[in-house]
Design a protein around this motif. Structure first.
Motif, PDB file in Angstrom:
ATOM      1  N   ILE A   1      51.751  42.431   5.067  1.00 30.78           N
ATOM      2  CA  ILE A   1      50.379  42.093   5.392  1.00 30.78           C
ATOM      3  C   ILE A   1      49.490  42.568   4.238  1.00 30.78           C
ATOM      4  O   ILE A   1      49.460  43.761   3.937  1.00 30.78           O
ATOM      5  N   PRO A   2      48.791  41.679   3.591  1.00 29.05           N
ATOM      6  CA  PRO A   2      47.973  42.064   2.436  1.00 29.05           C
ATOM      7  C   PRO A   2      46.975  43.180   2.701  1.00 29.05           C
ATOM      8  O   PRO A   2      46.688  43.980   1.828  1.00 29.05           O
ATOM      9  N   LYS A   3      46.432  43.275   3.898  1.00 30.50           N
ATOM     10  CA  LYS A   3      45.421  44.306   4.185  1.00 30.50           C
ATOM     11  C   LYS A   3      46.004  45.713   4.139  1.00 30.50           C
ATOM     12  O   LYS A   3      45.278  46.681   4.040  1.00 30.50           O
ATOM     13  N   ASP A   4      47.332  45.838   4.202  1.00 32.34           N
ATOM     14  CA  ASP A   4      47.994  47.137   4.188  1.00 32.34           C
ATOM     15  C   ASP A   4      48.414  47.580   2.785  1.00 32.34           C
ATOM     16  O   ASP A   4      48.961  48.658   2.621  1.00 32.34           O
ATOM     17  N   ASP A  40      39.933  48.005  -0.619  1.00 34.96           N
ATOM     18  CA  ASP A  40      40.393  49.205  -1.316  1.00 34.96           C
ATOM     19  C   ASP A  40      41.654  48.984  -2.132  1.00 34.96           C
ATOM     20  O   ASP A  40      42.121  49.902  -2.820  1.00 34.96           O
ATOM     21  N   THR A  41      42.247  47.796  -2.056  1.00 37.61           N
ATOM     22  CA  THR A  41      43.449  47.499  -2.831  1.00 37.61           C
ATOM     23  C   THR A  41      43.082  47.441  -4.309  1.00 37.61           C
ATOM     24  O   THR A  41      42.136  46.757  -4.684  1.00 37.61           O
ATOM     25  N   ILE A  42      43.832  48.175  -5.148  1.00 34.96           N
ATOM     26  CA  ILE A  42      43.570  48.082  -6.584  1.00 34.96           C
ATOM     27  C   ILE A  42      44.605  47.172  -7.232  1.00 34.96           C
ATOM     28  O   ILE A  42      45.743  47.079  -6.780  1.00 34.96           O
ATOM     29  N   VAL A  43      44.190  46.475  -8.274  1.00 35.21           N
ATOM     30  CA  VAL A  43      45.049  45.541  -8.996  1.00 35.21           C
ATOM     31  C   VAL A  43      45.361  46.142 -10.357  1.00 35.21           C
ATOM     32  O   VAL A  43      44.451  46.500 -11.113  1.00 35.21           O
ATOM     33  N   MET A  44      46.659  46.249 -10.652  1.00 37.45           N
ATOM     34  CA  MET A  44      47.098  46.780 -11.940  1.00 37.45           C
ATOM     35  C   MET A  44      47.954  45.737 -12.648  1.00 37.45           C
ATOM     36  O   MET A  44      48.601  44.909 -12.006  1.00 37.45           O
TER      37      MET A  44
END
Length: 87
Positions: A1-4, A40-44
């Motif tokens: 689940i993307p929200k997690d 709050d998900t960060i993209v690296m």
């Protein structure tokens, strides 16, 4: 689940290192995809990118790849200093 998901680390197949038909990106992170994830998900990403991350998220506060690249220089300098430091 993307929200997690806390951290989304995306990279690409380095097609220049292989022969054949590699390098077609099937998963491209863009604003529409990123909005399915938590605020709050960060993209690296290790950079450089080709097309696996759209430029439309460069100004998103969750995009950390420029900061990641910038901070990589002093981190590598510190590691090298400690590796070659005389005891």
């Amino acid at each position: 689940i993307p929200k997690d998901v806390d951290v989304l680390y995306h990279t690409r197949i380095q097609a220049e290192r292989f022969e054949g038909d590699l390098g077609k990106e099937e998963y491209i992170i863009n604003k529409e995809i990123l909005n399915k994830f938590s605020k709050d998900t960060i993209v690296m990403h290790p950079l450089p990118r080709v097309n696996e991350i759209s430029t439309d998220i460069d100004d998103d506060e969750r995009a950390m790849y420029f900061k990641q690249a910038h901070n990589g220089v002093p981190v590598r300098m510190s590691i090298l200093l400690n590796v070659f430091k005389e005891n």
